[in-house]
Design a protein around this motif. Structure first.
Motif, short mmCIF file in Angstrom:
data_model
loop_
_atom_site.label_atom_id
_atom_site.label_comp_id
_atom_site.label_asym_id
_atom_site.label_seq_id
_atom_site.Cartn_x
_atom_site.Cartn_y
_atom_site.Cartn_z
N LEU A 102 0.82 -1.21 0.00
CA LEU A 102 0.00 0.00 0.00
C LEU A 102 0.85 1.26 0.00
CD1 LEU A 102 -2.68 -1.11 2.58
CD2 LEU A 102 -3.05 -0.69 0.18
N ALA A 115 0.94 3.42 -3.19
CA ALA A 115 -0.35 4.11 -3.38
C ALA A 115 -0.48 5.27 -2.40
CB ALA A 115 -1.49 3.12 -3.18
N ILE A 126 -8.73 4.91 -0.36
CA ILE A 126 -9.49 3.86 -1.05
C ILE A 126 -10.89 3.73 -0.46
CG2 ILE A 126 -9.59 1.41 -1.51
CD1 ILE A 126 -6.61 1.36 -1.52
N THR A 155 -13.15 6.58 -1.48
CA THR A 155 -13.66 6.43 -2.84
C THR A 155 -14.77 5.38 -2.89
OG1 THR A 155 -11.41 6.84 -3.57
CG2 THR A 155 -12.97 6.04 -5.21
N LEU A 170 -17.82 4.65 -9.02
CA LEU A 170 -17.58 3.31 -9.54
C LEU A 170 -18.89 2.55 -9.61
CD1 LEU A 170 -14.49 2.52 -7.34
CD2 LEU A 170 -14.47 3.19 -9.72
#
Lengths: 736, 141
Positions: A366, A369, A421, A424, A492
């Motif tokens: 991670l 990112a 994450i 999102t 998404l």
């Protein structure tokens, strides 16, 4: 984020409490499995010094000259130890005793490290919530609490500097960023005190005093320098150097060694940048440019002179002014070529690739990112996290021991990534309306007032207000969504968001399982006691080390000198309470080389060397019976290398054949072992089984043949009648 | 002197994406264990004798030692780490507003695959190398 109301505050506090409890409890495996005992080698020295501190007092420890180690040289304890850990444990002991809780000092020492790891998790929360947001802070704190690399050096019983030093490290960074964000003088003072605590605790403070200047230079270069940076950094240079110099082990190194020159240079650059900005505000444009050209010319001239002086000073020393250990970080091949003692410590080897996954697990995936996430919302704190991560990754690549410095950085970056994450995914889920019908109060949203108004009413008007509130908060959520994700977001698809959410939760769960599994199995072994699993699930315990030290303590004169390889020095002084020749401090290479030479020489020569050092007992560790692979025979080549580094008559090539029989050392290990024959570690039958010792006599062998103690005879055994050899006959004939 | 000053004034900082790319490349090299390779100089792959035919077989993973590696093994592990990290970055690129619809599905699939493959490959490599990893988690003491 604007979502938190009073419930949010309480929820955060509860989560932080759970994180602290988890950080403390995960480190208690070894206490549960074995007993509350101090592990390894170095912690025994710290424990001994803490005992001295609590018995004799602060000033006695400050002035202590220890004559029971490095015989006949002695060691100045006050001037060669980083006292932060010892003062911390001593203060806790004193406070507990003042409150009439009479804990033994060993218990205080054993549990110091888990307590400070809980505090480190809280500091990590503070750091990341300053850099990013509270959610990222909580994720980072949870990961720091469990990361295996940190656990390995701070289990209950590992009473070593790193246990408190990592807390001090993260704390310095937290106070630094807080000072930059708030610009308050109070926080600047706290920053200075945190830095002082870091210098007291660990030699790794040079990482801090080099990373902060790099960060300030990056801020100057990218144009985000403000007076607040000066407020945070300048006291560290002026007062921080003085405070560092007042710690005896650092002393004048704080102004003479190259580790600090970066800070001085950056201080000059900061002053120049701020002066430039001030002057630019005063002058019109063209005169400003002329003044700049004049100043640059003058500065270049003066700078050339200063650089020549500094380079001349630095080049005179063979290590360019850096200490040996720091130079190993910059040039990894330095130690293996020049200083075999540094190269022989297994912690100083560079790590191989599995070290990253076992020590950091999900954080290593991670972290990249997280770097991207920091770059997207770049503020002062985020830039600092990125620099911390990159420098820590480089240093961890060079030396396995420094994975410990990478662990908080990787976890902070991973916390940022996880938070991004989850933001999102959850915002995508909300945008599709796929939310549970919760009451408006718990939903939060930007309308805390709407929620409390709904609670204040009740009945139909309250229900209508709630529905209205929820509708309003949907639109409000849309507004909040776009501010959270930026203008470039697309929700998404619902299935992808749910799948991603499950995936992230699954990754965090596997992280937890890995951390608990690794810390229970691999990192909780106190190397002083060993266990072997048996068929019926129970464990068979090997307690040979403590058995042998207890034998020494009870059966030898208190003034005897004991010789062994340097690994066991601290344990011998702490548990057996006898004077040793060399110990883990390894400050005197030629003394260690003398012991190495004695171990590698034939019996008569070794006897002479030991007699010259007044040694009465010698012990070796032999693992052939039980298959203990960390024994002294496996370390034998290092004895030869270190001895050969000082005495040129010891050549490594002589010992590399399979018949490692030239030295005293092999004789001591194999004496009277011939009947058994098979060496389980090396996997072959011992070649010479007829070893007889003339100069040493066996005093004690522990139950599983692991520790073998020999007494140095006052005069050698006389030979029984042996026929004279050809040489002796020729000499007798020549004399006659 | 004047030329140097104007050159300094005209110098630009590198773009953020360049710095990011450089950071990720150096991350790959370090997690490959490059420093270990430089100092210990292990062979690229190991070799063992096949007990039946007597010929030498290549061995990819140095067994049973968590602090030892062959060079190719290190590269494989580092590649998987970096791939996992890049997968998350690709997933982030997928949900930008200015990304065309046809690319979004491809990027999401690729990003998800990279993350999953990276994670499970690293776990598989680790179990090949160290058979005792997490094998005794649920047994009582």
């Amino acid at each position: 984020m604007a979502h938190f109301n009073a419930y949010g505050w309480g929820f955060k506090a509860l989560l932080l409490l759970f994180i602290s409890i988890m950080a403390f409890s995960i480190r208690l495996f070894s206490v549960v499995k074995y007993e509350s005992v101090i592990h390894e080698f170095d912690p025994y020295f710290n424990y001994r010094v803490t005992q001295f501190l609590t018995k004799e007092g602060f000033y006695s420890m400050w002035d202590w000259f220890d004559d029971r180690t490095w015989y006949p040289l002695g060691r100045v304890i006050g001037g060669t130890v980083y006292p932060g850990l010892i003062f911390t444990a001593g203060s806790m002991y004193k406070i507990l005793h003042a409150l009439n809780i009479p804990l033994h000092v060993q218990e205080v020492c054993v549990f110091t490290a888990p307590l400070f790891s809980a505090l480190c998790a809280l500091s990590a929360y503070g750091l990341v919530s300053e850099c990013r947001s509270d959610g990222a802070g909580l994720a980072a704190a949870a990961m720091v609490a469990m990361v295996p690399s940190y656990i390995s050096r701070s289990v209950a019983g590992s009473y070593d500097n790193e246990g408190v030093a990592i807390f001090a490290l993260v704390n310095v960074f937290y106070t630094f960023i807080k000072t930059i964000n708030t610009g308050s003088l109070g926080w600047a003072v706290l920053n200075l005190l945190s830095y002082f605590y870091m210098v007291l605790s660990w030699g790794g403070y040079s990482f801090v005093i080099n990373l902060l200047p790099i960060y300030c230079l990056a801020c100057v270069a990218s144009g985000r320098m403000t007076g607040r940076h000066y407020l945070a950094f300048a006291p560290l240079v002026f007062m921080g150097t003085l405070l560092a110099a007042s710690v005896p082990v650092v002393g004048f190194n704080s102004v003479l060694m190259s580790e600090h020159f970066g800070a001085f240079f950056t201080c000059i650059v900061l002053h120049a940048a701020l002066a430039l900005r001030f002057v630019r505000g005063l002058l019109p444009q063209r005169q400003f440019e002329a003044a700049v050209r004049l100043a640059v010319t003058a500065a270049a001239a003066v700078g050339a002179v200063v650089v020549t002086l500094v380079v001349g000073y630095v080049v005179r020393s063979p290590t360019f002014g850096w200490t040996g250990r720091s130079l190993t970080l910059l040039d990894p091949t330095y130690a293996s070529r020049f200083v075999p003692i540094i190269a022989s410590v297994s912690e100083h080897q560079p790590p191989s690739w599995p070290s990253y996954i076992t020590d950091l697990h999900a954080a290593v995936l991670l972290a990249p990112a997280g770097i991207i996430g920091c770059f997207k919302n770049l503020n002062n704190g985020a830039l600092f996290l990125v620099l911390y991560g990159i420098t820590a990754v480089y240093f961890s690549g060079v030396m396995v021991r420094l994975m410990l410095v990478l662990a908080p950085a990787a976890c902070c970056l991973a916390g940022v990534a996880v938070s991004d994450i989850l933001n999102t995914l959850c915002c995508s889920l909300k945008a599709h309306g796929a939310v549970l019908p919760l009451p408006a109060l718990a939903r939060g949203g930007g309308d805390g007032a709407g929620g409390s108004a709904a609670a204040g009413k009740g009945g139909a008007p309250g229900a209508a207000a709630r529905r209205g509130g929820r509708g309003g908060s949907d639109g409000g959520d849309g507004g909040v969504l776009s501010s959270v994700l930026g203008r470039e977001w697309n929700p998404l698809p619902k299935t992808v968001a749910i799948a991603g959410f499950v995936g992230v939760v699954g990754l965090l769960m596997s992280y937890t399982i890995h951390c608990i599994g690794v810390s229970a199995d691999a990192y909780s072994a106190p190397s002083i006691v060993m266990q072997a699993p048996q068929e019926d699930g129970s464990y068979y315990v090997f307690d040979d080390f403590r058995e042998a030290y207890a034998w020494l303590r009870h059966n030898t004169d208190p003034e005897t000198k004991v010789a062994s390889w340097w690994d066991y020095g601290y344990q011998t002084t702490a548990m057996a309470n006898r004077t040793v020749i060399v110990d883990n401090n390894t400050w005197n290479t030629s003394h260690i080389a003398t012991v190495g030479r004695a171990m590698a020489s034939p019996e008569a020569k070794a006897w002479k060397i030991f007699r010259s050092l007044d040694v009465e007992y010698v012990f070796v560790v032999f693992g052939g019976v039980i298959g203990y692979s960390g024994d002294d025979i496996n370390k034998f080549l290092w004895m030869v290398r270190i001895g050969g580094g000082v005495y040129p008559d010891i050549k490594e090539a002589d010992y590399l054949t399979k018949d490692v029989r030239i030295g005293l050392f092999a004789d001591l290990s194999a004496a009277q072992y011939g009947q058994r024959g098979y060496d389980r570690v090396r996997g072959y039958v011992i070649g010479r089984t007829d070893v007889t010792l003339k100069y040493f006599e066996e005093a004690f062998t522990s139950q599983h043949w692991m520790m073998r103690i020999y007494r140095v005879r006052d005069r050698p055994l006389r030979d029984s009648a042996k026929p004279k050899s050809a040489r002796q006959r020729a000499a007798a004939a020549a004399a006659a | 002197m004047g030329a140097i000053v104007t050159k300094v004034e005209q110098m630009e900082l590198p773009r953020a994406s360049t710095v990011c790319a450089l950071a990720l490349v150096s991350y790959f090299f370090i997690t490959c264990g490059v420093a270990y390779d430089i100092i210990q100089e292990p062979p690229a792959v190991g070799a063992e004798k096949d007990p039946v035919t007597g010929r030498l077989k290549a061995v990819m993973f140095m067994p049973y030692r968590i602090n030892g590696q062959y060079t190719m093994e290190g590269m494989a592990g580092g590649l998987m780490y970096s791939m996992g990290g890049l997968g998350l970055i690709v997933l982030d690129m997928a949900h930008r507003r200015d990304m065309e619809a046809k690319y979004r599905k491809v990027l999401m699939a690729m990003g998800g695959a990279m993350v999953l493959v990276g994670y499970f490959a690293v776990m598989a490599f680790l179990r090949i190398k160290m058979p005792s990893y997490l094998a005794r988690v649920h047994e009582g003491w």
